[in-house]
Design a protein around this motif. Sequence first.
Motif, PDB file in Angstrom:
ATOM      1  N   ASP A  22       0.763  -1.362  -0.188  1.00  0.00           N
ATOM      2  CA  ASP A  22      -0.012  -0.091  -0.043  1.00  0.00           C
ATOM      3  C   ASP A  22       0.709   1.304   0.032  1.00  0.00           C
ATOM      4  O   ASP A  22       1.955   1.320   0.679  1.00  0.00           O
ATOM      5  CB  ASP A  22      -0.888   0.050   1.173  1.00  0.00           C
ATOM      6  CG  ASP A  22      -1.772   1.280   1.392  1.00  0.00           C
ATOM      7  OD1 ASP A  22      -2.784   1.176   0.395  1.00  0.00           O
ATOM      8  OD2 ASP A  22      -1.740   1.981   2.104  1.00  0.00           O
ATOM      9  N   VAL A  23       0.465   2.441  -0.625  1.00  0.00           N
ATOM     10  CA  VAL A  23       1.111   3.537  -0.846  1.00  0.00           C
ATOM     11  C   VAL A  23       1.459   4.030   0.441  1.00  0.00           C
ATOM     12  O   VAL A  23       2.600   4.666   0.763  1.00  0.00           O
ATOM     13  CB  VAL A  23       0.294   4.606  -1.597  1.00  0.00           C
ATOM     14  CG1 VAL A  23      -0.753   4.844  -1.051  1.00  0.00           C
ATOM     15  CG2 VAL A  23       1.084   5.864  -1.927  1.00  0.00           C
ATOM     16  N   VAL A  29       7.234   7.878   0.345  1.00  0.00           N
ATOM     17  CA  VAL A  29       6.182   8.693   0.240  1.00  0.00           C
ATOM     18  C   VAL A  29       5.984   9.228   1.784  1.00  0.00           C
ATOM     19  O   VAL A  29       5.659  10.511   1.971  1.00  0.00           O
ATOM     20  CB  VAL A  29       4.666   7.889   0.225  1.00  0.00           C
ATOM     21  CG1 VAL A  29       3.381   8.729   0.332  1.00  0.00           C
ATOM     22  CG2 VAL A  29       4.638   7.173  -0.958  1.00  0.00           C
ATOM     23  N   LEU A  45       5.756   5.178  -8.073  1.00  0.00           N
ATOM     24  CA  LEU A  45       5.019   4.138  -7.637  1.00  0.00           C
ATOM     25  C   LEU A  45       4.932   3.039  -8.137  1.00  0.00           C
ATOM     26  O   LEU A  45       4.761   2.038  -7.651  1.00  0.00           O
ATOM     27  CB  LEU A  45       3.759   4.976  -7.152  1.00  0.00           C
ATOM     28  CG  LEU A  45       3.624   6.166  -6.136  1.00  0.00           C
ATOM     29  CD1 LEU A  45       2.152   6.565  -5.911  1.00  0.00           C
ATOM     30  CD2 LEU A  45       4.195   5.576  -4.561  1.00  0.00           C
ATOM     31  N   LEU A  49       5.110  -0.500  -6.245  1.00  0.00           N
ATOM     32  CA  LEU A  49       3.942  -1.136  -5.760  1.00  0.00           C
ATOM     33  C   LEU A  49       3.399  -2.307  -6.745  1.00  0.00           C
ATOM     34  O   LEU A  49       3.763  -2.109  -7.982  1.00  0.00           O
ATOM     35  CB  LEU A  49       2.597  -0.235  -5.647  1.00  0.00           C
ATOM     36  CG  LEU A  49       2.854   1.014  -4.659  1.00  0.00           C
ATOM     37  CD1 LEU A  49       1.685   1.769  -4.799  1.00  0.00           C
ATOM     38  CD2 LEU A  49       2.835   0.127  -3.338  1.00  0.00           C
ATOM     39  N   VAL A  53      -1.801   1.397  -9.964  1.00  0.00           N
ATOM     40  CA  VAL A  53      -1.094   2.758  -9.414  1.00  0.00           C
ATOM     41  C   VAL A  53      -1.814   3.923  -9.751  1.00  0.00           C
ATOM     42  O   VAL A  53      -2.275   4.048 -11.070  1.00  0.00           O
ATOM     43  CB  VAL A  53       0.338   2.709  -9.676  1.00  0.00           C
ATOM     44  CG1 VAL A  53       1.063   4.172  -9.080  1.00  0.00           C
ATOM     45  CG2 VAL A  53       1.219   1.589  -9.410  1.00  0.00           C
ATOM     46  N   ASP A  57      -5.537   9.653  -4.757  1.00  0.00           N
ATOM     47  CA  ASP A  57      -6.103   8.745  -3.255  1.00  0.00           C
ATOM     48  C   ASP A  57      -6.153  10.041  -2.611  1.00  0.00           C
ATOM     49  O   ASP A  57      -5.397  10.902  -2.348  1.00  0.00           O
ATOM     50  CB  ASP A  57      -4.634   7.854  -3.106  1.00  0.00           C
ATOM     51  CG  ASP A  57      -4.680   7.131  -1.953  1.00  0.00           C
ATOM     52  OD1 ASP A  57      -5.408   7.518  -0.930  1.00  0.00           O
ATOM     53  OD2 ASP A  57      -4.487   5.996  -1.799  1.00  0.00           O
TER      54      ASP A  57
END
Length: 366
Positions: A22-23, A29, A45, A49, A53, A57
């Motif tokens: 997860d971000v 981040v 990202l 990830l 993406v 968000d």
Amino acid sequence: MDRRQVLAYRIAEHGLHRTTPDVAGLAVVRAGLQDSMRDTALLALAARLDGPVFLEDERLVLAWTLRGAPHYHLREDLPEAIRALIPLDDADAQARMLWQRKEMAATGLGASEVVFTAAAALREVVTEPMTKGAASTAVTKRLPPTFSRWCRGCNATHIQEQLMRIATPHAGVRLVSGASPATLAPLEGRGRMRKTPDPAAATAVIERYLRLNGPASPGEAAEFAGTARAVVDRTWPSGLASVQVEGKTRYLPADRLPALESPPEPELVRLLPPLDPFIQARDKALLVPDPARRKEVWKMLGNPGVLLADGDIAGTWRTKGSGAKLTFTMTAFDPLRPALREEAEAEAARVAAARGFEKHAVTWVG
């Protein structure tokens, strides 16, 4: 420690093994993810990830923060990030003007006074979303003439660019993600403007840099934070370990020593965009020892992306879009094994999909 071990540590710390789902769990981040060039944050990202993406968000917010550059932060982290930017004194405020220090000095006022005067004007002006140009025009009218300059490109007189950028977060103003032209908006629920320095917040910025891109020196941390070495000396974290890297003394949070001593094998291939956090480390000679190759990675204008393979920077890449197709030109510093080329081409497909292209092609140079 040799450079290969340091790079293996950083690759893991940056989340490039794609083990963080997860971000919100990515250290890059939490430290602030720069987005100064087309799709930089998106592709950073995508390199980290495993899955779709996107930057739309609600937990993410875009603002001018570190060095006056646009960065994505977790919304919950942004207040501390802004407190870390409050100048400790006039010398700190002056240093944060970077290339426009002479212009700040020419106002005849204390550098901190200049920053907060501009911030107060921006706060009054930006009460709803408005383009950067409109905000600049309105703010310029409220400020002393010494805060502004004639801009040939805009054919207008407006507030100094870096002053606007470093004043905006103190004004409680963010950037609208994905907007073109650049658009400013008030931060939701912004409170009163804070002017009291927060050394603990400033220390947290340095510590995050050392965790991500350590072991590192105070001077490298200062360059990342966008201030003077003397300021960093005053906010230098405690609990650091001293490490010898290629014969030079560098520093890392002591609790990261086990990870540095035994990092996971960096057997992966990633396409990192220009200004990716991994290549934002300030020890460029450690990242790319060969001077000629450094010139290929970090250019005066138009940096390429970087090919990361088997724990090292192995080349560069560029793209050109035409209709629904994105064409990659990959330049390897040394011949790559066929398996590594295949992995790089798979990563190219990932980059193309993240940018919304239906098709892609790859051409190799070298």
